[in-house]
Design a protein around this motif. Sequence first.
Motif, PDB file in Angstrom:
ATOM      1  N   ASN A 141      43.385  51.853  30.467  1.00 58.91           N
ATOM      2  CA  ASN A 141      44.474  51.272  30.999  1.00 58.91           C
ATOM      3  C   ASN A 141      45.590  52.035  31.686  1.00 58.91           C
ATOM      4  O   ASN A 141      46.217  51.549  32.621  1.00 58.91           O
ATOM      5  N   TYR A 142      45.276  53.509  31.548  1.00 62.29           N
ATOM      6  CA  TYR A 142      46.238  54.368  32.358  1.00 62.29           C
ATOM      7  C   TYR A 142      46.013  54.022  33.889  1.00 62.29           C
ATOM      8  O   TYR A 142      46.966  54.150  34.611  1.00 62.29           O
ATOM      9  N   TRP A 143      44.747  54.087  34.444  1.00 62.78           N
ATOM     10  CA  TRP A 143      44.394  53.775  35.665  1.00 62.78           C
ATOM     11  C   TRP A 143      44.371  52.240  36.124  1.00 62.78           C
ATOM     12  O   TRP A 143      43.902  51.928  37.355  1.00 62.78           O
ATOM     13  N   LEU A 144      44.365  51.293  35.161  1.00 65.94           N
ATOM     14  CA  LEU A 144      44.205  49.901  35.150  1.00 65.94           C
ATOM     15  C   LEU A 144      42.833  49.882  35.557  1.00 65.94           C
ATOM     16  O   LEU A 144      42.387  48.847  36.924  1.00 65.94           O
ATOM     17  N   LEU A 145      41.798  50.386  35.065  1.00 64.97           N
ATOM     18  CA  LEU A 145      40.527  50.151  35.386  1.00 64.97           C
ATOM     19  C   LEU A 145      39.628  50.060  33.955  1.00 64.97           C
ATOM     20  O   LEU A 145      40.049  50.434  32.810  1.00 64.97           O
ATOM     21  N   TRP A 146      38.184  49.331  34.331  1.00 66.06           N
ATOM     22  CA  TRP A 146      37.596  48.941  33.072  1.00 66.06           C
ATOM     23  C   TRP A 146      36.085  48.929  33.614  1.00 66.06           C
ATOM     24  O   TRP A 146      35.702  48.895  34.567  1.00 66.06           O
ATOM     25  N   PHE A 147      35.228  48.825  32.780  1.00 63.35           N
ATOM     26  CA  PHE A 147      33.992  48.497  32.870  1.00 63.35           C
ATOM     27  C   PHE A 147      33.660  47.404  31.949  1.00 63.35           C
ATOM     28  O   PHE A 147      33.762  47.320  30.712  1.00 63.35           O
ATOM     29  N   GLY A 148      33.340  46.473  32.852  1.00 58.70           N
ATOM     30  CA  GLY A 148      32.978  44.879  32.414  1.00 58.70           C
ATOM     31  C   GLY A 148      31.589  44.610  32.307  1.00 58.70           C
ATOM     32  O   GLY A 148      30.719  45.152  32.759  1.00 58.70           O
ATOM     33  N   PRO A 149      31.202  43.393  31.376  1.00 57.58           N
ATOM     34  CA  PRO A 149      30.012  43.182  31.349  1.00 57.58           C
ATOM     35  C   PRO A 149      29.384  42.709  32.694  1.00 57.58           C
ATOM     36  O   PRO A 149      30.217  42.242  33.510  1.00 57.58           O
ATOM     37  N   SER A 150      27.969  42.817  32.981  1.00 53.65           N
ATOM     38  CA  SER A 150      27.524  42.674  34.307  1.00 53.65           C
ATOM     39  C   SER A 150      26.299  41.784  34.181  1.00 53.65           C
ATOM     40  O   SER A 150      25.956  41.277  33.057  1.00 53.65           O
ATOM     41  N   LEU A 151      25.202  41.747  35.038  1.00 50.68           N
ATOM     42  CA  LEU A 151      24.323  40.647  35.165  1.00 50.68           C
ATOM     43  C   LEU A 151      23.009  41.045  34.514  1.00 50.68           C
ATOM     44  O   LEU A 151      22.078  40.052  33.966  1.00 50.68           O
ATOM     45  N   GLY A 152      22.677  42.473  34.394  1.00 54.39           N
ATOM     46  CA  GLY A 152      21.513  42.600  33.798  1.00 54.39           C
ATOM     47  C   GLY A 152      21.430  43.672  32.893  1.00 54.39           C
ATOM     48  O   GLY A 152      22.519  44.349  32.529  1.00 54.39           O
ATOM     49  N   GLU A 153      20.183  44.368  32.391  1.00 49.14           N
ATOM     50  CA  GLU A 153      20.169  45.297  31.528  1.00 49.14           C
ATOM     51  C   GLU A 153      20.734  46.583  32.121  1.00 49.14           C
ATOM     52  O   GLU A 153      20.473  46.985  32.976  1.00 49.14           O
ATOM     53  N   ASN A 154      21.244  47.738  31.241  1.00 49.21           N
ATOM     54  CA  ASN A 154      21.763  48.744  31.684  1.00 49.21           C
ATOM     55  C   ASN A 154      22.747  48.670  32.913  1.00 49.21           C
ATOM     56  O   ASN A 154      22.948  49.510  33.696  1.00 49.21           O
ATOM     57  N   GLN A 155      23.442  47.474  33.000  1.00 50.86           N
ATOM     58  CA  GLN A 155      24.197  47.291  34.223  1.00 50.86           C
ATOM     59  C   GLN A 155      25.743  47.129  33.564  1.00 50.86           C
ATOM     60  O   GLN A 155      26.033  46.634  32.352  1.00 50.86           O
ATOM     61  N   ALA A 156      26.721  47.233  34.627  1.00 50.55           N
ATOM     62  CA  ALA A 156      28.260  47.224  34.296  1.00 50.55           C
ATOM     63  C   ALA A 156      28.807  47.067  35.531  1.00 50.55           C
ATOM     64  O   ALA A 156      28.491  47.136  36.624  1.00 50.55           O
ATOM     65  N   ILE A 157      30.215  46.189  35.500  1.00 47.52           N
ATOM     66  CA  ILE A 157      31.068  46.244  36.569  1.00 47.52           C
ATOM     67  C   ILE A 157      32.094  47.229  36.332  1.00 47.52           C
ATOM     68  O   ILE A 157      32.947  47.363  35.384  1.00 47.52           O
ATOM     69  N   LEU A 158      32.314  48.051  37.319  1.00 45.37           N
ATOM     70  CA  LEU A 158      33.286  49.202  37.444  1.00 45.37           C
ATOM     71  C   LEU A 158      34.371  48.450  38.218  1.00 45.37           C
ATOM     72  O   LEU A 158      34.263  48.443  39.461  1.00 45.37           O
ATOM     73  N   GLY A 159      35.497  48.073  37.471  1.00 46.30           N
ATOM     74  CA  GLY A 159      36.766  47.400  38.109  1.00 46.30           C
ATOM     75  C   GLY A 159      38.098  48.336  38.051  1.00 46.30           C
ATOM     76  O   GLY A 159      38.192  49.015  37.198  1.00 46.30           O
ATOM     77  N   VAL A 160      38.740  48.107  39.126  1.00 46.78           N
ATOM     78  CA  VAL A 160      39.824  48.801  39.283  1.00 46.78           C
ATOM     79  C   VAL A 160      40.999  47.871  40.000  1.00 46.78           C
ATOM     80  O   VAL A 160      40.632  46.941  40.874  1.00 46.78           O
ATOM     81  N   GLY A 161      42.296  47.959  39.498  1.00 42.97           N
ATOM     82  CA  GLY A 161      43.271  47.092  40.241  1.00 42.97           C
ATOM     83  C   GLY A 161      44.529  47.644  40.486  1.00 42.97           C
ATOM     84  O   GLY A 161      45.168  48.386  39.609  1.00 42.97           O
ATOM     85  N   GLN A 162      45.281  47.713  41.662  1.00 44.65           N
ATOM     86  CA  GLN A 162      46.492  48.278  41.889  1.00 44.65           C
ATOM     87  C   GLN A 162      47.407  47.579  42.898  1.00 44.65           C
ATOM     88  O   GLN A 162      46.673  47.004  43.828  1.00 44.65           O
ATOM     89  N   PRO A 163      48.598  47.525  42.894  1.00 42.29           N
ATOM     90  CA  PRO A 163      49.396  46.892  43.806  1.00 42.29           C
ATOM     91  C   PRO A 163      49.326  47.640  45.039  1.00 42.29           C
ATOM     92  O   PRO A 163      48.923  48.969  45.016  1.00 42.29           O
ATOM     93  N   GLY A 164      49.974  47.336  45.980  1.00 41.30           N
ATOM     94  CA  GLY A 164      50.178  47.700  47.422  1.00 41.30           C
ATOM     95  C   GLY A 164      48.928  48.006  48.317  1.00 41.30           C
ATOM     96  O   GLY A 164      49.461  47.348  49.802  1.00 41.30           O
ATOM     97  N   SER A 165      47.790  48.136  48.018  1.00 42.07           N
ATOM     98  CA  SER A 165      46.772  47.970  48.774  1.00 42.07           C
ATOM     99  C   SER A 165      45.368  48.276  48.008  1.00 42.07           C
ATOM    100  O   SER A 165      45.377  48.749  47.105  1.00 42.07           O
ATOM    101  N   TYR A 166      44.291  47.721  48.952  1.00 40.41           N
ATOM    102  CA  TYR A 166      43.061  48.287  48.454  1.00 40.41           C
ATOM    103  C   TYR A 166      42.881  49.646  48.211  1.00 40.41           C
ATOM    104  O   TYR A 166      42.019  50.318  47.519  1.00 40.41           O
ATOM    105  N   GLU A 167      43.514  50.400  49.380  1.00 37.50           N
ATOM    106  CA  GLU A 167      43.455  51.993  49.322  1.00 37.50           C
ATOM    107  C   GLU A 167      44.127  52.534  48.009  1.00 37.50           C
ATOM    108  O   GLU A 167      43.538  53.510  47.534  1.00 37.50           O
ATOM    109  N   ASN A 168      45.115  52.040  47.591  1.00 40.41           N
ATOM    110  CA  ASN A 168      45.671  52.475  46.116  1.00 40.41           C
ATOM    111  C   ASN A 168      44.577  52.287  45.086  1.00 40.41           C
ATOM    112  O   ASN A 168      44.344  53.148  44.054  1.00 40.41           O
TER     113      ASN A 168
END
Length: 490
Positions: free
Chosen positions: A231-258
């Motif tokens: 949560n400190y980075w507003l980042l997570w590993f979420g369930p994905s579509l296949g075996e041994n897979q994950a979604i590495l997600g992050v969200g921040q305001p201001g820009s995609y660069e942030n």
Amino acid sequence: MYSKKFNNSSILNLIFIIIICEIHLTENIDVIIIGAGTAGTYLGWILAKNGHSVKIIEKDKRENVGNRLDVIHFESDRVKKAGLPPFDPNKQDCIEIRDTSTVVTPDFETEIKTRVYQTIVRLTPFLNKMYDILESDSVQLEFSTKYENLIFKDSRIIGVKVSNNGEKKEYMANLVVDASGTNAVVRTSLPEDYGVETFTLGPNDVMYVLLQYIKWKNPEIPHPETDTGYNYWLLWFGPSLGENQAILGVGQPGSYENARLAREDFLSEINLPPYEILKEEKGFTPYRRPPYSLVADAFLCIGDAAAITYPFSGHGVTATWMLCKIAAKVISFELKKGGYLTKERLWDINVNYFRDQGAKFAALLTQLSGILNFNKKEWSYFLKSGLIYKTGDDDELPEPNQEFEEDMSIKEMIGFISKIIGGLIKRKLSLTNVKKLLKANSLANDIKNHYERFPMSSDEFQPWVNEAKKLWQKKKTAIKKLNNVEIEYK
């Protein structure tokens, strides 16, 4: 010279055709919804089930709606409250249903299991399932059709103009609903004095989200479990579509660069096993208060078009479904009475939403301005001490409050204060950031109380807005200082 004689029968047929065409051109639909995403489809469905005629206009092709993001999360308890058909992990639109999640402290020393009921859904298959259900309930769906502008009579909305492959169409309706997403194409085209704010979403009004669909190259090496949050980075590993897979997600305001830099900072701090990036997606979700009013004469805005999102996660789908349940009840009651749907007749949508979920979300958005200032050491202390998640009783797993608010008993309040004081004494917390937190919590309480007193009549609305503006102006900007970037949360 060529001439043709019309007999009486031909003339009558011609008159009949003209009358039929005129009736078609002036056909009055109960509700026109702009946008066939999760918000528009749900509201259209429940209105149709109540016996109202509904047409949904969507700019994308049917097969392309929802393609921007593949996998999304629904809060399972909200799915049940919404009355949707149950999800089945064996079906194409559902990946899995989870009841626990993991939160990791930014020092990577502690993992906290939390009770979070989530249904992991593939968006496009879900929407296609909903379209079949809608059509079986007589909802008219029109894809590849662009909203152009509103139709007014005597300065009041009576319909919309749309276009499809260059063909212009006009649809008359008793109610126009903006469910067009973050672009809010209808709301932003309203006259400035129509009663609903016409703001557009700027860089500091949204969370920019980057998603990487990854596959672990050596899955036998320990790696973050799916549905693990940092949560400190507003980042997570979420369930994905296949075996041994994950979604590495992050969200921040201001820009995609942030968002990219926050992910880069996280990756520089953690020792992850190697992984392959299968595909990448990006998008954004509102991160600001909604318009002070969601309704005007023959108009309603919902979903991202109304900036309806849960502030702590950015999830907006099920939050909007709760708004839609409120709206459908009011709309159905008024449509059955007949006549023009004035702002006053729709006003109970505002009252019932802002006095409940809207008030809670406003408070949570304000609390974030205090929490997000904390550094890694302080954030770790908060998580380890149970100051962010309720710890429950005995062996019960902690969970975020199901009603989106922190309602503390006197005993819990004393415990909270004791842990704050303990953190200050042990130098785990800084006095400066604790003061910011306490001020933010105090302001959050004031804002929540103000929204819970949302005026019952539109006649009392402007004084309420004036006071709300004064309260929101007190909200401070939070600043997170990562190793490679400083990010402002306004």
